[in-house]
Design a protein around this motif. Sequence first.
Motif, mmCIF file in Angstrom:
data_model
loop_
_atom_site.group_PDB
_atom_site.id
_atom_site.type_symbol
_atom_site.label_atom_id
_atom_site.label_comp_id
_atom_site.label_asym_id
_atom_site.label_seq_id
_atom_site.Cartn_x
_atom_site.Cartn_y
_atom_site.Cartn_z
ATOM 1 N N ILE A 1 84.574 34.310 28.535
ATOM 2 C CA ILE A 1 83.817 34.898 27.430
ATOM 3 C C ILE A 1 82.792 33.942 26.843
ATOM 4 O O ILE A 1 82.318 34.141 25.730
ATOM 5 N N LEU A 2 82.447 32.927 27.611
ATOM 6 C CA LEU A 2 81.458 31.975 27.106
ATOM 7 C C LEU A 2 80.171 32.693 26.721
ATOM 8 O O LEU A 2 79.581 32.422 25.670
ATOM 9 N N SER A 3 79.759 33.622 27.557
ATOM 10 C CA SER A 3 78.504 34.326 27.271
ATOM 11 C C SER A 3 78.610 35.156 25.989
ATOM 12 O O SER A 3 77.643 35.264 25.237
ATOM 13 N N GLU A 4 79.797 35.701 25.754
ATOM 14 C CA GLU A 4 79.998 36.450 24.512
ATOM 15 C C GLU A 4 79.891 35.531 23.303
ATOM 16 O O GLU A 4 79.398 35.914 22.252
ATOM 17 N N LEU A 5 80.392 34.309 23.479
ATOM 18 C CA LEU A 5 80.321 33.353 22.376
ATOM 19 C C LEU A 5 78.873 32.979 22.086
ATOM 20 O O LEU A 5 78.444 32.905 20.947
ATOM 21 N N GLN A 6 78.143 32.729 23.166
ATOM 22 C CA GLN A 6 76.746 32.307 22.998
ATOM 23 C C GLN A 6 75.859 33.468 22.585
ATOM 24 O O GLN A 6 74.774 33.259 22.050
ATOM 25 N N GLY A 7 76.316 34.699 22.841
ATOM 26 C CA GLY A 7 75.546 35.873 22.454
ATOM 27 C C GLY A 7 75.956 36.404 21.094
ATOM 28 O O GLY A 7 75.554 35.842 20.068
ATOM 29 N N PRO A 8 76.773 37.457 21.082
ATOM 30 C CA PRO A 8 77.151 38.121 19.834
ATOM 31 C C PRO A 8 77.710 37.180 18.771
ATOM 32 O O PRO A 8 77.305 37.258 17.607
ATOM 33 N N LEU A 9 78.613 36.295 19.177
ATOM 34 C CA LEU A 9 79.210 35.406 18.180
ATOM 35 C C LEU A 9 78.158 34.513 17.541
ATOM 36 O O LEU A 9 78.089 34.373 16.320
ATOM 37 N N LYS A 10 77.321 33.919 18.369
ATOM 38 C CA LYS A 10 76.294 33.032 17.823
ATOM 39 C C LYS A 10 75.327 33.795 16.923
ATOM 40 O O LYS A 10 74.989 33.338 15.824
ATOM 41 N N THR A 11 74.903 34.956 17.363
ATOM 42 C CA THR A 11 73.991 35.770 16.558
ATOM 43 C C THR A 11 74.580 36.028 15.180
ATOM 44 O O THR A 11 73.921 35.819 14.154
ATOM 45 N N LEU A 12 75.841 36.471 15.185
ATOM 46 C CA LEU A 12 76.467 36.812 13.907
ATOM 47 C C LEU A 12 76.640 35.590 13.011
ATOM 48 O O LEU A 12 76.362 35.656 11.809
ATOM 49 N N THR A 13 77.074 34.493 13.606
ATOM 50 C CA THR A 13 77.284 33.306 12.758
ATOM 51 C C THR A 13 75.949 32.767 12.239
ATOM 52 O O THR A 13 75.871 32.331 11.098
ATOM 53 N N ASP A 14 74.924 32.814 13.077
ATOM 54 C CA ASP A 14 73.608 32.378 12.607
ATOM 55 C C ASP A 14 73.198 33.181 11.377
ATOM 56 O O ASP A 14 72.741 32.637 10.367
ATOM 57 N N GLU A 15 73.423 34.486 11.487
ATOM 58 C CA GLU A 15 73.067 35.381 10.386
ATOM 59 C C GLU A 15 73.845 35.021 9.117
ATOM 60 O O GLU A 15 73.273 34.897 8.031
ATOM 61 N N LYS A 16 75.152 34.837 9.285
ATOM 62 C CA LYS A 16 75.985 34.611 8.103
ATOM 63 C C LYS A 16 75.799 33.205 7.524
ATOM 64 O O LYS A 16 75.955 33.011 6.323
ATOM 65 N N THR A 17 75.507 32.249 8.367
ATOM 66 C CA THR A 17 75.254 30.910 7.815
ATOM 67 C C THR A 17 73.957 30.909 7.017
ATOM 68 O O THR A 17 73.838 30.182 6.029
ATOM 69 N N SER A 18 72.990 31.726 7.436
ATOM 70 C CA SER A 18 71.771 31.857 6.641
ATOM 71 C C SER A 18 72.103 32.391 5.257
ATOM 72 O O SER A 18 71.607 31.898 4.238
ATOM 73 N N LEU A 19 72.948 33.407 5.249
ATOM 74 C CA LEU A 19 73.368 33.991 3.973
ATOM 75 C C LEU A 19 74.012 32.929 3.094
ATOM 76 O O LEU A 19 73.676 32.785 1.906
ATOM 77 N N ILE A 20 74.932 32.173 3.693
ATOM 78 C CA ILE A 20 75.619 31.128 2.929
ATOM 79 C C ILE A 20 74.606 30.100 2.420
ATOM 80 O O ILE A 20 74.646 29.665 1.268
ATOM 81 N N GLN A 21 73.681 29.745 3.306
ATOM 82 C CA GLN A 21 72.665 28.768 2.914
ATOM 83 C C GLN A 21 71.846 29.282 1.722
ATOM 84 O O GLN A 21 71.497 28.518 0.816
ATOM 85 N N SER A 22 71.587 30.576 1.732
ATOM 86 C CA SER A 22 70.805 31.141 0.615
ATOM 87 C C SER A 22 71.586 31.038 -0.693
ATOM 88 O O SER A 22 71.009 30.828 -1.756
ATOM 89 N N TRP A 23 72.909 31.162 -0.607
ATOM 90 C CA TRP A 23 73.734 30.993 -1.804
ATOM 91 C C TRP A 23 73.684 29.539 -2.271
ATOM 92 O O TRP A 23 73.641 29.258 -3.469
ATOM 93 N N VAL A 24 73.693 28.647 -1.317
ATOM 94 C CA VAL A 24 73.582 27.227 -1.662
ATOM 95 C C VAL A 24 72.251 26.972 -2.350
ATOM 96 O O VAL A 24 72.191 26.361 -3.425
ATOM 97 N N ASP A 25 71.188 27.458 -1.726
ATOM 98 C CA ASP A 25 69.848 27.224 -2.264
ATOM 99 C C ASP A 25 69.696 27.793 -3.671
ATOM 100 O O ASP A 25 69.007 27.229 -4.516
ATOM 101 N N ALA A 26 70.377 28.911 -3.903
ATOM 102 C CA ALA A 26 70.294 29.535 -5.221
ATOM 103 C C ALA A 26 71.234 28.874 -6.228
ATOM 104 O O ALA A 26 71.299 29.279 -7.385
ATOM 105 N N GLY A 27 71.955 27.865 -5.781
ATOM 106 C CA GLY A 27 72.869 27.157 -6.665
ATOM 107 C C GLY A 27 74.102 27.963 -7.036
ATOM 108 O O GLY A 27 74.826 27.623 -7.971
ATOM 109 N N LYS A 28 74.351 29.021 -6.290
ATOM 110 C CA LYS A 28 75.513 29.864 -6.615
ATOM 111 C C LYS A 28 76.822 29.279 -6.093
ATOM 112 O O LYS A 28 77.905 29.623 -6.584
ATOM 113 N N ILE A 29 76.734 28.468 -5.067
ATOM 114 C CA ILE A 29 77.918 27.769 -4.559
ATOM 115 C C ILE A 29 77.552 26.304 -4.323
ATOM 116 O O ILE A 29 76.363 25.962 -4.265
#
Lengths: 209, 209
Positions: free
Chosen positions: B124-152
């Motif tokens: 499932i390496l390809s699944e990790l590099q595909g769907p999993l990576k896409t989703l985590t990239d998306e969610k880490t951006s969200l988290i980063q935006s919370w950091v940038d906004a000083g919310k966390i």
Amino acid sequence: MARAESTKGQTRIQREKTEQILEAALEVFSKYGFRGSTIDQIAGQSGLSKPNILYYFDGKEAIHAVLLGRLLDTWLEPLEHMSDSDTPIDEICAYVKRKLEMARDFPRESRLFANEILQGAPRILSELQGPLKTLTDEKTSLIQSWVDAGKIAPVAPYHLLFSIWATTQHYADFDVQVHAVLGDCKEDCFETAQAHLDHMFRATLRPET
Amino acid sequence: MARAESTKGQTRIQREKTEQILEAALEVFSKYGFRGSTIDQIAGQSGLSKPNILYYFDGKEAIHAVLLGRLLDTWLEPLEHMSDSDTPIDEICAYVKRKLEMARDFPRESRLFANEILQGAPRILSELQGPLKTLTDEKTSLIQSWVDAGKIAPVAPYHLLFSIWATTQHYADFDVQVHAVLGDCKEDCFETAQAHLDHMFRATLRPET
DNA sequence: CATAGTTTTGACCATATGGTCAGGAAACCC
DNA sequence: GGGTTTCCTGACCATATGGTCAAAACTATG
């Protein structure tokens, strides 16, 4: 007749070959698990023939047993080092750091251990219930004493240890996933991880004032 | 001729037996890993004969593939649910809680996944590099935006996710070790774990004021 | 109940794998 | 160098395992 157990009374060749086999076996077992590994693979990896390997060890099980045996000592050592201190948070974070360094420097050992536990620890359950439990009981008492003294926040000592083990070993055991998600970063990854874990456990342990 | 793939155009028997086999296979694969499991074991577990199993699936690999395929969706779903919110700390802690509940309710799935990753994720390496990576990239951006906004607090988003995955799945994957150390506690264990992780991640994320 | 299609099985095969063994090659010791 | 011990190997064995197949058992339907 070879089949040396202790390091006593061994010839140079016995010591060298035994080590060579164990090194290769660690490589193979950590990558494919016990059942997924074959003596032929270990033979290939070590550059020895299969019968030659069986000349030094009584079988696949025996090789695995030696590796696991050595492992537990190494694995427990950092925790043994954690002792009472005026700055318990630093003490715990030093343990975290040490554990993370081990995940970086000995990923094969970490995976060997993980493989064994994952599959129900059939070969080292007694070690877990013995030495491991004794040591963790001791250290959780220590942590509890810090809690009682108000030196760290009131955490559940056992679960704190679990969190430390989980987060640090994750970088060895789930290495493939980490790199799939992170793209690539090599040593940088461990530095960032170290900073993150340090922040996390300091925040977790900081007493409310 | 059976060998059904999609759930379309299947007879009742096909659906039932396929499910029965997958259930048994999950039990076996999660306990012994892919190579450590045999079709005979799956046969025994499911109460079917080996040839009968091979009538419904093209082989051991095929059964494993179906299980892994289903798994990833289930596994990613809680993370997908994490979305922007006025109270990001609650949002993240809800994710942690959800993940811990999955470790409690679906330990076999967790171990199946862990086994696969541990051994290099060959399937499932390809699944990790595909769907999993896409989703985590998306969610880490969200988290980063919370950091940038000083919310966390300023945390490393990727490593925060790693810590969440590691600490929660630990209770499923290393279950034997947890129980060896803890003696026994059953459900109590998960409640305490939940409280501990909640404390830990809230402390980690609380912005310095 | 006869027939066409589906499901199930016992018997079987090929290969992989853990392990053995008799004898040859090295190393060691005098 | 000769003898003894240690080390190593090719050939071999028994078993486990993934997988096949022809035929039997079963099911559904006219």
